[in-house]
Write a protein that holds these residues in place. Structure first.
Motif, PDB file in Angstrom:
ATOM      1  N   MET A   1     122.404  48.963 174.244  1.00 21.42           N
ATOM      2  CA  MET A   1     122.880  50.307 174.000  1.00 21.42           C
ATOM      3  C   MET A   1     122.546  50.671 172.548  1.00 21.42           C
ATOM      4  SD  MET A   1     126.796  51.740 174.297  1.00 21.42           S
ATOM      5  CE  MET A   1     127.359  50.120 174.600  1.00 21.42           C
ATOM      6  N   THR A   2     121.847  51.774 172.377  1.00 23.38           N
ATOM      7  CA  THR A   2     121.463  52.206 171.040  1.00 23.38           C
ATOM      8  C   THR A   2     122.556  53.070 170.427  1.00 23.38           C
ATOM      9  OG1 THR A   2     120.408  54.233 171.794  1.00 23.38           O
ATOM     10  CG2 THR A   2     119.036  52.254 171.756  1.00 23.38           C
ATOM     11  N   PRO A   3     122.665  53.102 169.102  1.00 24.70           N
ATOM     12  CA  PRO A   3     123.679  53.957 168.480  1.00 24.70           C
ATOM     13  C   PRO A   3     123.322  55.433 168.572  1.00 24.70           C
ATOM     14  CG  PRO A   3     122.393  52.859 166.818  1.00 24.70           C
ATOM     15  CD  PRO A   3     121.967  52.290 168.136  1.00 24.70           C
ATOM     16  N   TRP A   4     122.113  55.732 168.971  1.00 25.66           N
ATOM     17  CA  TRP A   4     121.656  57.126 169.042  1.00 25.66           C
ATOM     18  C   TRP A   4     121.686  57.631 170.472  1.00 25.66           C
ATOM     19  CZ3 TRP A   4     121.490  59.314 164.528  1.00 25.66           C
ATOM     20  CH2 TRP A   4     121.261  58.530 163.407  1.00 25.66           C
ATOM     21  N   LEU A   8     129.021  60.735 176.595  1.00 24.86           N
ATOM     22  CA  LEU A   8     129.458  61.654 177.649  1.00 24.86           C
ATOM     23  C   LEU A   8     130.963  61.581 177.895  1.00 24.86           C
ATOM     24  CD1 LEU A   8     126.540  61.209 180.197  1.00 24.86           C
ATOM     25  CD2 LEU A   8     126.794  62.885 178.372  1.00 24.86           C
ATOM     26  N   ALA A   9     131.587  60.503 177.485  1.00 22.72           N
ATOM     27  CA  ALA A   9     133.029  60.364 177.709  1.00 22.72           C
ATOM     28  C   ALA A   9     133.844  61.232 176.759  1.00 22.72           C
ATOM     29  CB  ALA A   9     133.433  58.899 177.550  1.00 22.72           C
ATOM     30  N   HIS A  10     133.316  61.498 175.557  1.00 19.62           N
ATOM     31  CA  HIS A  10     134.057  62.265 174.563  1.00 19.62           C
ATOM     32  C   HIS A  10     133.351  63.565 174.201  1.00 19.62           C
ATOM     33  CE1 HIS A  10     135.394  58.059 173.874  1.00 19.62           C
ATOM     34  NE2 HIS A  10     136.568  58.676 173.923  1.00 19.62           N
ATOM     35  N   ARG A  11     132.573  64.086 175.085  1.00 19.34           N
ATOM     36  CA  ARG A  11     131.787  65.273 174.766  1.00 19.34           C
ATOM     37  C   ARG A  11     132.608  66.547 174.833  1.00 19.34           C
ATOM     38  NH1 ARG A  11     128.100  66.173 180.125  1.00 19.34           N
ATOM     39  NH2 ARG A  11     129.830  66.587 181.530  1.00 19.34           N
ATOM     40  N   LYS A  12     132.157  67.546 174.078  1.00 21.28           N
ATOM     41  CA  LYS A  12     132.685  68.907 174.181  1.00 21.28           C
ATOM     42  C   LYS A  12     131.640  69.784 174.867  1.00 21.28           C
ATOM     43  CE  LYS A  12     136.617  68.322 172.252  1.00 21.28           C
ATOM     44  NZ  LYS A  12     137.799  68.326 173.056  1.00 21.28           N
ATOM     45  N   LEU A  13     130.391  69.691 174.419  1.00 26.33           N
ATOM     46  CA  LEU A  13     129.296  70.410 175.070  1.00 26.33           C
ATOM     47  C   LEU A  13     128.352  69.420 175.751  1.00 26.33           C
ATOM     48  CD1 LEU A  13     128.418  73.149 172.432  1.00 26.33           C
ATOM     49  CD2 LEU A  13     129.579  73.450 174.606  1.00 26.33           C
ATOM     50  N   THR A  14     127.568  68.716 174.939  1.00 28.05           N
ATOM     51  CA  THR A  14     126.583  67.804 175.508  1.00 28.05           C
ATOM     52  C   THR A  14     126.766  66.359 175.068  1.00 28.05           C
ATOM     53  OG1 THR A  14     125.043  68.226 173.704  1.00 28.05           O
ATOM     54  CG2 THR A  14     124.844  69.624 175.654  1.00 28.05           C
ATOM     55  N   GLY A  15     127.635  66.098 174.110  1.00 27.16           N
ATOM     56  CA  GLY A  15     127.886  64.741 173.656  1.00 27.16           C
ATOM     57  C   GLY A  15     127.082  64.313 172.449  1.00 27.16           C
ATOM     58  N   VAL A  16     126.310  65.230 171.861  1.00 25.63           N
ATOM     59  CA  VAL A  16     125.475  64.889 170.717  1.00 25.63           C
ATOM     60  C   VAL A  16     126.328  64.527 169.506  1.00 25.63           C
ATOM     61  CG1 VAL A  16     123.800  65.804 169.064  1.00 25.63           C
ATOM     62  CG2 VAL A  16     123.479  66.206 171.492  1.00 25.63           C
ATOM     63  N   CYS A  17     127.278  65.352 169.145  1.00 23.14           N
ATOM     64  CA  CYS A  17     128.112  65.086 167.966  1.00 23.14           C
ATOM     65  C   CYS A  17     128.939  63.817 168.151  1.00 23.14           C
ATOM     66  CB  CYS A  17     129.022  66.272 167.669  1.00 23.14           C
ATOM     67  SG  CYS A  17     128.149  67.713 167.061  1.00 23.14           S
ATOM     68  N   ALA A  18     129.477  63.607 169.335  1.00 26.46           N
ATOM     69  CA  ALA A  18     130.250  62.391 169.600  1.00 26.46           C
ATOM     70  C   ALA A  18     129.361  61.160 169.532  1.00 26.46           C
ATOM     71  CB  ALA A  18     130.930  62.483 170.960  1.00 26.46           C
ATOM     72  N   GLY A  19     128.136  61.259 170.016  1.00 27.10           N
ATOM     73  CA  GLY A  19     127.205  60.139 169.942  1.00 27.10           C
ATOM     74  C   GLY A  19     126.794  59.832 168.516  1.00 27.10           C
ATOM     75  N   LEU A  20     126.551  60.868 167.717  1.00 24.70           N
ATOM     76  CA  LEU A  20     126.215  60.656 166.310  1.00 24.70           C
ATOM     77  C   LEU A  20     127.394  60.062 165.548  1.00 24.70           C
ATOM     78  CD1 LEU A  20     124.157  63.864 165.472  1.00 24.70           C
ATOM     79  CD2 LEU A  20     123.317  61.541 165.776  1.00 24.70           C
ATOM     80  N   ALA A  21     128.593  60.511 165.875  1.00 28.37           N
ATOM     81  CA  ALA A  21     129.785  59.958 165.230  1.00 28.37           C
ATOM     82  C   ALA A  21     129.927  58.478 165.540  1.00 28.37           C
ATOM     83  CB  ALA A  21     131.024  60.725 165.675  1.00 28.37           C
ATOM     84  N   TYR A  50     119.914  70.601 166.901  1.00 28.24           N
ATOM     85  CA  TYR A  50     120.840  70.273 167.977  1.00 28.24           C
ATOM     86  C   TYR A  50     120.113  70.246 169.328  1.00 28.24           C
ATOM     87  CZ  TYR A  50     125.071  70.152 170.779  1.00 28.24           C
ATOM     88  OH  TYR A  50     126.044  69.785 171.667  1.00 28.24           O
ATOM     89  N   LEU A  51     119.287  71.237 169.579  1.00 29.88           N
ATOM     90  CA  LEU A  51     118.557  71.273 170.847  1.00 29.88           C
ATOM     91  C   LEU A  51     117.571  70.114 170.964  1.00 29.88           C
ATOM     92  CD1 LEU A  51     117.902  75.093 171.244  1.00 29.88           C
ATOM     93  CD2 LEU A  51     119.566  73.677 172.463  1.00 29.88           C
ATOM     94  N   LEU A  52     116.955  69.739 169.863  1.00 28.18           N
ATOM     95  CA  LEU A  52     116.066  68.579 169.867  1.00 28.18           C
ATOM     96  C   LEU A  52     116.847  67.305 170.168  1.00 28.18           C
ATOM     97  CD1 LEU A  52     113.139  67.676 169.330  1.00 28.18           C
ATOM     98  CD2 LEU A  52     113.837  67.270 166.973  1.00 28.18           C
ATOM     99  N   ALA A  53     118.030  67.177 169.584  1.00 29.22           N
ATOM    100  CA  ALA A  53     118.871  66.008 169.852  1.00 29.22           C
ATOM    101  C   ALA A  53     119.320  65.965 171.304  1.00 29.22           C
ATOM    102  CB  ALA A  53     120.079  66.006 168.925  1.00 29.22           C
ATOM    103  N   VAL A  54     119.610  67.119 171.887  1.00 29.99           N
ATOM    104  CA  VAL A  54     120.002  67.175 173.297  1.00 29.99           C
ATOM    105  C   VAL A  54     118.875  66.637 174.178  1.00 29.99           C
ATOM    106  CG1 VAL A  54     120.479  68.735 175.223  1.00 29.99           C
ATOM    107  CG2 VAL A  54     121.666  69.037 173.065  1.00 29.99           C
ATOM    108  N   LEU A  55     117.649  66.989 173.833  1.00 26.90           N
ATOM    109  CA  LEU A  55     116.510  66.564 174.644  1.00 26.90           C
ATOM    110  C   LEU A  55     116.124  65.107 174.404  1.00 26.90           C
ATOM    111  CD1 LEU A  55     114.263  69.731 174.269  1.00 26.90           C
ATOM    112  CD2 LEU A  55     115.617  69.043 176.256  1.00 26.90           C
ATOM    113  N   ILE A  56     116.288  64.611 173.185  1.00 28.95           N
ATOM    114  CA  ILE A  56     115.792  63.273 172.839  1.00 28.95           C
ATOM    115  C   ILE A  56     116.823  62.175 173.076  1.00 28.95           C
ATOM    116  CG2 ILE A  56     115.074  61.837 170.890  1.00 28.95           C
ATOM    117  CD1 ILE A  56     113.547  64.192 169.828  1.00 28.95           C
ATOM    118  N   MET A  57     118.084  62.431 172.745  1.00 23.60           N
ATOM    119  CA  MET A  57     119.098  61.372 172.839  1.00 23.60           C
ATOM    120  C   MET A  57     119.410  61.037 174.297  1.00 23.60           C
ATOM    121  SD  MET A  57     121.730  62.593 169.843  1.00 23.60           S
ATOM    122  CE  MET A  57     122.928  61.316 170.148  1.00 23.60           C
TER     123      MET A  57
END
Length: 68
Positions: A1-4, A8-21, A50-57
């Motif tokens: 499992m990568t840190p990046w 999805l368990a703690h998401r508000k929209l797509t989970g990007v901010c929670a994953g980065l945190a 943000y949109l790039l992170a949604v597509l890549i992460m």
């Protein structure tokens, strides 16, 4: 499992901010506030990042812990 990966368990929209945190070891609230400030100060750059992170992460699928 990568840190990046999107959290999805703690998401508000797509989970990007929670994953980065999780990846940086920061609070989810802190990352979300920084993302909101970036969206206010430099909207095109912040939205593009943000949109790039949604597509890549990739998504990280795990059950939500009830003791969080």
């Amino acid at each position: 499992m990568t840190p990046w990966s999107k959290d999805l368990a703690h998401r508000k929209l797509t989970g990007v901010c929670a994953g980065l945190a999780n990846g940086f070891g920061l609070s989810r609230v802190t990352v979300r506030v920084v993302a909101l400030l970036a969206l206010i100060l430099v909207p095109p750059l912040a939205l593009a990042a943000y949109l790039l992170a949604v597509l890549i992460m990739p998504p990280r699928r795990e059950l939500k812990r009830w003791l969080d």
